[in-house]
Design an enzyme around this catalytic site. Sequence first.
Site, short mmCIF file in Angstrom:
data_model
loop_
_atom_site.label_atom_id
_atom_site.label_comp_id
_atom_site.label_asym_id
_atom_site.label_seq_id
_atom_site.Cartn_x
_atom_site.Cartn_y
_atom_site.Cartn_z
N HIS A 66 -1.54 -2.25 -9.71
CA HIS A 66 -2.91 -1.14 -8.98
C HIS A 66 -3.59 -1.87 -9.17
O HIS A 66 -4.58 -2.71 -10.25
CB HIS A 66 -3.11 0.02 -9.37
CG HIS A 66 -3.92 1.05 -8.05
ND1 HIS A 66 -4.88 0.58 -7.90
CD2 HIS A 66 -2.81 1.38 -7.95
CE1 HIS A 66 -5.19 1.63 -7.14
NE2 HIS A 66 -4.04 3.15 -6.69
N HIS A 122 1.03 -1.06 0.03
CA HIS A 122 -0.15 -0.30 -0.19
C HIS A 122 0.85 1.36 0.10
O HIS A 122 1.97 1.47 -1.59
CB HIS A 122 -0.74 0.13 1.23
CG HIS A 122 -2.53 0.76 1.10
ND1 HIS A 122 -2.41 1.59 0.01
CD2 HIS A 122 -3.43 1.15 2.69
CE1 HIS A 122 -3.26 2.59 0.98
NE2 HIS A 122 -3.82 1.88 2.04
N ASP A 166 2.77 6.25 -7.16
CA ASP A 166 4.18 6.21 -6.53
C ASP A 166 4.96 5.54 -6.93
O ASP A 166 6.42 5.91 -6.81
CB ASP A 166 4.01 4.30 -5.48
CG ASP A 166 2.85 4.94 -3.88
OD1 ASP A 166 2.80 5.23 -3.65
OD2 ASP A 166 2.11 3.18 -3.85
#
Length: 382
Positions: A264, A224, A319
Amino acid sequence: MTEELAKGLDGILVAESELSSVDGQIGELIYRGFSIEDLAKHASYEEVVYLLWYGSLPTEAELEHFSGQLAEARRLHPDVLLTLESLADADEDPMAALRTGVSMLSAYDSEASYTTGDIEASRKKGIRILGKLPTIIAAFQAYREGREPVEPDPSRSFAGDFLRMLSGEEGTPLARETFDMALILHADHGFNASTFTSIVIGSTMADLYASVTGGIGALSGPLHGGANQEVMRMFRDIEDSDRGPIEWVNEMQERGERIPGFGHRVYKVKDPRANILEAKAAALAEEGSEDRYIGYAQEIESHLTEMGLVEKGIAPNVDFYSGVVYDQLGIPFDLYTPIFALSRTGGWIGHVIEYQEDNRLIRPRARYIGPTEADFAPIDQR
Ligand code: COA
């Protein structure tokens, strides 16, 4: 007939929410109808939090009042500072220090416990929590560097004061704007694992401190919020090696390893937040900030696109580029996830308040697959 098992709760609807919507097929993120691109370009983080908590964009007067309250909440109790100092001395992980710091805040809030049905009281408590997160992270960093924390300055913006407290320096307008935008991009994202954790806790009518502390715990995992640090670790390893980025990721794939910052659960195309951050990284580089890793990121992205990974739905997520930007802003790697938590606290609190308005205790079931009969043997006969 056995009931179907929804492992990981993939695609299971558990609530209705007006806060944010993610369309993973076309790569779209909206907060209460506003596109993430518009908000990133035109709004401030304070405005976005107001939007998430109150349901509409604030007027100038409302924003001034709300930002003022958030700024006034920045100061920490000396005991919290003492704890942060001892955690820094013990070389605690910054995400764990943030979790402990936030959990401790309730001791100094005489109205910490939940007041059923009083949404405004929850928002006020939310302000008292969110306002203090920048100070916790910056103070912990100061102690780690062996200096005294920089005092908060309520006349400054949420993003600007955080950057100033973190480094002790003013920073450029582009740096402040970029950081503010990064906070907006991470503020909310549907029912992700940490938001759901906060809501599960909130559904028991526990106080907001418990929800935010739980959210931080859930966000700390590498699947996460921890992914942006993994991305930067990879870039640093590439830099320290005698191999280029393409060779590096090829080897990772041969070993069957996942590329951090790719893939994702919801997005099957490139994450829209990654596009915005990539552009901002380029702007910062143009302004002269050190851009060690943007080249690596772009090379890896085009290579994996050519290799068909992106076409398979495993595309760059937020990210993959957030770390590049934070690195350009001079922020240490292990603060990236705490910064993600800082930003997402706006979303967690908004969701808990929304959920509690029409609360139902969250209590799923597990299929029991253990033995149905077992003979108990006293301890001396086992
Ligand atoms: N690199 C290479 N392959 C990947 C991958 C990655 N980063 N992410 C997923 N895959 C592959 C899996 O190996 C799997 O392949 P298989 O079907 O041949 O076994 C397939 O894609 C589906 O993976 P699965 O784990 O079921 O998808 P998920 O929806 O649970 O995964 C993540 C979502 C985020 C957990 C996953 O993509 C991941 O671990 N990414 C890296 C960590 C990361 O960046 N997390 C931050 C998310 S914001």
